[in-house]
Motif scaffolding. Structure first.
Motif, PDB file in Angstrom:
ATOM      1  N   GLY A  23       0.792  -1.225   0.000  1.00 21.33           N
ATOM      2  CA  GLY A  23       0.000   0.000   0.000  1.00 21.33           C
ATOM      3  C   GLY A  23       0.821   1.268   0.000  1.00 21.33           C
ATOM      4  O   GLY A  23       0.316   2.352   0.277  1.00 21.33           O
ATOM      5  N   LYS A  70      -6.362   4.919   0.394  1.00 22.28           N
ATOM      6  CA  LYS A  70      -6.182   3.810   1.336  1.00 22.28           C
ATOM      7  C   LYS A  70      -7.355   3.729   2.300  1.00 22.28           C
ATOM      8  O   LYS A  70      -7.850   2.633   2.614  1.00 22.28           O
ATOM      9  CB  LYS A  70      -4.871   3.992   2.097  1.00 22.28           C
ATOM     10  N   PRO A  99      -6.924   0.622  -4.535  1.00 27.39           N
ATOM     11  CA  PRO A  99      -5.573   0.058  -4.694  1.00 27.39           C
ATOM     12  C   PRO A  99      -4.507   1.128  -4.868  1.00 27.39           C
ATOM     13  O   PRO A  99      -4.790   2.280  -5.199  1.00 27.39           O
ATOM     14  CB  PRO A  99      -5.689  -0.807  -5.952  1.00 27.39           C
ATOM     15  N   TYR A 100      -3.258   0.717  -4.645  1.00 29.24           N
ATOM     16  CA  TYR A 100      -2.083   1.574  -4.819  1.00 29.24           C
ATOM     17  C   TYR A 100      -1.634   1.534  -6.277  1.00 29.24           C
ATOM     18  O   TYR A 100      -1.713   0.469  -6.896  1.00 29.24           O
ATOM     19  CB  TYR A 100      -0.963   1.069  -3.903  1.00 29.24           C
TER      20      TYR A 100
END
Length: 372
Positions: free
Chosen positions: A44, A174, A179-180
């Motif tokens: 993350g 987050k 998603p990252y």
């Protein structure tokens, strides 16, 4: 003038070869960037140790590829530039040490480049933007409004007192389970969301200074999210849209204040320049056009690939400094922190030399005069 540039301050391994003509925009002969997004996605966010190891594994090959695409040898270079900070110190050490080795073996000047200065000068590569201009630098780690008066001559007009804009986008992503990397995800969700559904604050709006504050906005979003939990897909879209709209309005207001401060101190800027990964956000880019139009200023935004971290901007900043005779020795230190206003320019270089000369004269003064 031909310069190799190396970028390793965060999670992109970059190498590029750039040519700087005597006048006009520069020419990119090669630009190779290896992203580490997949390596960090599970966590993350960027893990410094993983990033540094990835730079070690990839950098030699990235440099070789860039030199091959440019069709140049190290012997043909006029200088070797590397980002010496600010950034994740492990990665910075990898890039700077590699540049030192190349400079030593090829007998070429070394230029230790400030990563923020590289962002600040990219508009001169792409658009030959003349000094002075007003820079809006917004990325995952930095949010600043800067008067760019010359190479190595920067005055910070405004900065964030807590979170950077890119950092706030990532944290919101987050929080919402996106998603990252989070910034592009928030922008994507906001496209189909209702920006008026949630009432969020506009921090610092109307203040006479040009500083930013985003932690309160992030907290307010969390409170609103808790009120409607568990979140539906529509809730996430509307939260993203409301958050982005708040940021856009804050950016517009802070830029107006920053441009006013610029004009009062330095006259009309030649342009409003945007740099950093956040400049790729289309909603923010739209408001940049609006502010530039309102204030009678030209907007310069380099291509998206040159707004995020890359070796091109390092090579160009190195070339700009090399053209002024600003080079570094092989004991140049890496920096985890390195404020833009601490970067030396031609004037500060003269001060350093004068101070050194005065110190030498003082040291060599006859003892008989010490008490006189």
């Amino acid at each position: 003038m031909l310069v190799l540039g190396i970028e390793t301050t965060c999670d992109e391994t970059g190498a590029a070869v750039v040519e700087r003509p005597p006048q006009g925009p520069g020419r990119i002969l090669a630009n190779v960037v290896l992203s580490q997004i997949e390596a960090h996605a599970a966590f993350g966010g960027v893990v410094p140790e993983i990033a540094a190891r990835a730079h070690v594994e990839a950098l030699d090959l990235i440099i070789a590829k860039a030199m091959g695409e440019a069709g140049k040898t190290f012997a043909e270079l006029d200088g070797v530039a590397a980002a010496a900070g600010p950034g994740l110190i492990g990665g910075v050490i990898v890039g700077l040490t590699t540049a030192k080795a190349i400079a030593l073996v090829a007998e070429k000047p070394l230029i230790a480049v400030n990563h923020l200065e590289a962002h600040a000068l990219t508009a001169r590569l792409t658009d030959a933007t003349p000094f002075p201009y007003c820079l809006f630098l917004a990325s995952g780690g930095h949010t600043q409004i800067v008067a760019v008066l010359g190479v190595g001559n920067y005055v910070r007009l405004g900065t964030t007192v807590d979170d950077a804009i890119g950092e706030a986008f990532d944290k919101v992503a987050k929080l919402l389970g996106l998603p990252y990397p989070g910034g592009p995800q928030v922008e994507r969700e906001a496209l189909t969301g209702n920006p008026a559904r949630f009432s969020l604050p506009r921090p610092m709006l109307g203040r006479p200074h040009a500083d930013f504050s985003l932690s309160g906005l992030k907290t307010a979003l969390r409170v609103e999210a808790d009120k409607v939990a568990p979140l539906s897909e529509a809730d996430v879209r509307d939260l993203c849209a409301s958050f982005q709209q708040s940021v856009v309005e804050v950016v517009a207001d802070r830029l107006r204040a920053g441009l006013k401060m610029f004009r009062e101190a330095y006259g009309k800027p030649s342009a409003l320049v945007a740099a950093g990964g956040v400049a790729a956000n289309q909603a923010i880019r739209k408001v940049l056009h609006q502010v530039a139009f309102e204030t009678g200023t030209v907007l310069v935004v380099p291509p998206a690939a040159l707004c995020t971290d890359n070796g091109v901007m390092i090579a160009w900043a190195g070339a700009e400094r090399l053209a002024l005779g600003l080079t570094d020795t092989l004991d140049a230190a890496p920096h985890a922190r390195w404020p833009l206003q601490d970067v030396r320019g031609p004037a500060s270089e003269e001060v350093v030399l004068e101070t050194a000369a005065a110190s030498d004269a003082e040291a060599s003064r006859p003892a008989a005069f010490e008490d006189g």
